[in-house]
Scaffold this motif. Structure first.
Motif, PDB file in Angstrom:
ATOM      1  N   ASP A  68       3.733   1.455   5.891  1.00  0.00           N
ATOM      2  CA  ASP A  68       3.493   0.546   4.769  1.00  0.00           C
ATOM      3  C   ASP A  68       3.815   1.238   3.448  1.00  0.00           C
ATOM      4  O   ASP A  68       3.317   2.342   3.178  1.00  0.00           O
ATOM      5  N   ASN A  69       4.626   0.574   2.606  1.00  0.00           N
ATOM      6  CA  ASN A  69       4.802   1.072   1.253  1.00  0.00           C
ATOM      7  C   ASN A  69       3.839   0.346   0.324  1.00  0.00           C
ATOM      8  O   ASN A  69       3.010  -0.468   0.757  1.00  0.00           O
ATOM      9  N   GLY A  70       3.924   0.634  -0.963  1.00  0.00           N
ATOM     10  CA  GLY A  70       2.986   0.026  -1.904  1.00  0.00           C
ATOM     11  C   GLY A  70       3.053  -1.475  -1.932  1.00  0.00           C
ATOM     12  O   GLY A  70       2.026  -2.162  -2.105  1.00  0.00           O
ATOM     13  N   LEU A  71       4.247  -2.042  -1.750  1.00  0.00           N
ATOM     14  CA  LEU A  71       4.386  -3.498  -1.762  1.00  0.00           C
ATOM     15  C   LEU A  71       3.701  -4.140  -0.563  1.00  0.00           C
ATOM     16  O   LEU A  71       3.115  -5.227  -0.682  1.00  0.00           O
ATOM     17  N   HIS A  72       3.799  -3.518   0.612  1.00  0.00           N
ATOM     18  CA  HIS A  72       3.069  -4.041   1.773  1.00  0.00           C
ATOM     19  C   HIS A  72       1.574  -4.158   1.436  1.00  0.00           C
ATOM     20  O   HIS A  72       0.943  -5.183   1.706  1.00  0.00           O
TER      21      HIS A  72
END
Length: 448
Positions: A68-72
């Protein structure tokens, strides 16, 4: 007891600010699940913490152990303000986690309509399949699916399903240096396995090797005999090079200090140096966008180093001293520092050195201004893909730069904005050159 992860999660700005002031702290290391402080701020919508970490160099595209990146994380919680900030900072809008889900999958599943629309406007694919063959439209309520389908069509998206493609081996987690920085400082030479000599210069030999199952680069300093004074000075100066707190600075992670060897270790970077990429055919294409990104990374690293209370001397800026990480992040190598007990009269690469450095003793030179000249040469190198003054010998370069004001010619076709930036950075008057924190906004506008 509070730590940086819980402080970032809970919005404790005072704790985070104090923690960031300690140069031994690496803000891009993750917790036991790979959550960096930045990812926690994204997940919990802690905007003040988000801004603070971003300004100090948090990796926008960092991922946790689940991919997961920050947008997820922000999209799954409906944190629209954070989502917008991430999108402005080029966070991967179609990043895929271990389940194959993109941030849009989560915004749709949790019915965050405005977040989903913003993601689509910035290029999120409405037809991207996850590991189970489901698209964001499949996860949406019917009315939202229609809204997003119409928006995607208006923006020219093809609504044919995009098959899931496993990308779990891309990027990977960064080596966790927490134990290294906290527990390891002085090591025995028999703990290191040197496998390949990379280069030899007047300052020493550079080797690839292994230490604690980590791929390292080891620099063996060119010292014939290590006496007590040299050993003491090495210890004092080496400790200042363990700067873990900025992503555009590559710290030394260990050292050997005995009567035979002085060796500094740094983590091996995937693509070697910027010089390797520009001039030795690594397969990386440095287009205008990538060149500006490298330029921005270097400027941020130098701005940070120049902000330290005690400026680190004899850390000369040139493309062989800028390392490139696996995600194409440029990092200034602290292992290329010149110790005070080394031969300081020999300059092996005057190509990047300011005229005043070649004319005067180091004590008489404003290092910040001299670094800006070197940066201008790097900018020239990035836009031309050529080695500066490649047709001259080091002695000729030194004399012509110092005595005749020689600069490499800027070829036609370079953007007027870049020409202007290079020109102000290598102003003959050191006092008229800008600071690194002043050119970062210029580079930001150039990248838009």
């Amino acid at each position: 007891m509070e730590d940086i992860f819980s402080a970032s999660r809970d919005g404790n700005t005072r704790f985070v600010k104090t923690w960031l002031e300690d140069t031994r702290n690496d803000l891009n290391l993750g917790d036991d699940h790979g959550f960096t402080p930045f990812l926690w701020a994204c997940r919990e919508g802690q905007v003040a913490i988000f801004d603070m970490l971003l300004s100090r160099g948090a990796r926008v595209n960092a991922v946790n152990d689940g991919g997961d990146n920050g947008l997820h994380l922000a999209a799954s919680k409906g944190n629209k303000e954070v989502v917008l900030k991430l999108l402005r900072n080029k966070c991967a809008v179609n990043g895929i986690n271990e389940h194959g889900n993109t941030p849009l999958h989560y915004a749709c599943f949790w019915n965050y309509e405005s977040v989903a629309e913003e993601l689509v406007k910035k290029g999120a694919y409405v037809s991207q399949c996850n590991r189970f063959g489901e698209t964001p439209l499949d996860k949406s309520k019917p009315y939202l699916a229609e809204i997003l389908k119409d928006l995607a069509t208006q923006l020219g998206q093809n609504l044919k399903k995009i098959p899931y493609k496993d990308s779990s081996n891309k990027g990977g987690r960064r080596i966790d240096l927490r134990d290294i920085k906290d527990r390891y400082e002085w090591i025995s030479p028999d703990e290191i396995t040197l496998t390949e000599k990379i280069s030899k210069t007047v300052t020493g030999e550079v080797w690839r090797g292994k230490w604690n199952d980590i791929n390292i680069v080891a620099k063996k300093l060119a010292i014939k005999f290590v006496n007590k004074r040299i050993s003491r000075n090495f210890s004092e100066e080496y400790s200042k090079l363990r700067i873990f707190s900025h992503p555009n600075v590559l710290p030394v992670i260990g050292a050997v200090n005995d009567h035979k060897n002085l060796i500094v270790l740094s983590q091996q970077m995937h693509y070697g140096s910027l010089f390797n990429i520009l001039h030795e055919g690594t397969g990386i294409i440095v287009d205008q966008e990538q060149a500006i990104k490298f330029a921005m990374d270097i400027a941020r690293g130098m701005a940070y180093l120049h902000s330290l209370d005690q400026l680190i001397p004899r850390l000369y800026l040139k493309s062989t001293h800028v390392m490139i990480d696996e995600d194409l992040t440029a990092r200034i190598s602290m292992a290329d520092y010149r110790f005070s007990f080394m031969n300081l009269s020999k300059y092996e690469s005057p190509n990047w050195m300011a005229p005043e450095f070649l004319q005067k003793s180091p004590e008489e030179v404003d290092q910040r201004s001299a670094d800006m000249w070197s940066y201008a040469i790097l900018l020239w190198e990035l836009v031309t893909r050529e080695v500066p003054f490649a047709d001259l010998s080091p002695m000729e370069i030194g004399m012509k730069v110092a005595l005749e004001g020689l600069k490499p010619p800027i070829p036609p076709g370079v953007s007027s904005h870049m020409v202007k930036l290079v020109s102000i950075c290598w102003n003959p008057d050191p006092s008229k050159r800008p600071r690194f924190d002043q050119i970062i906004p210029i580079l930001t506008k150039m990248s838009l």
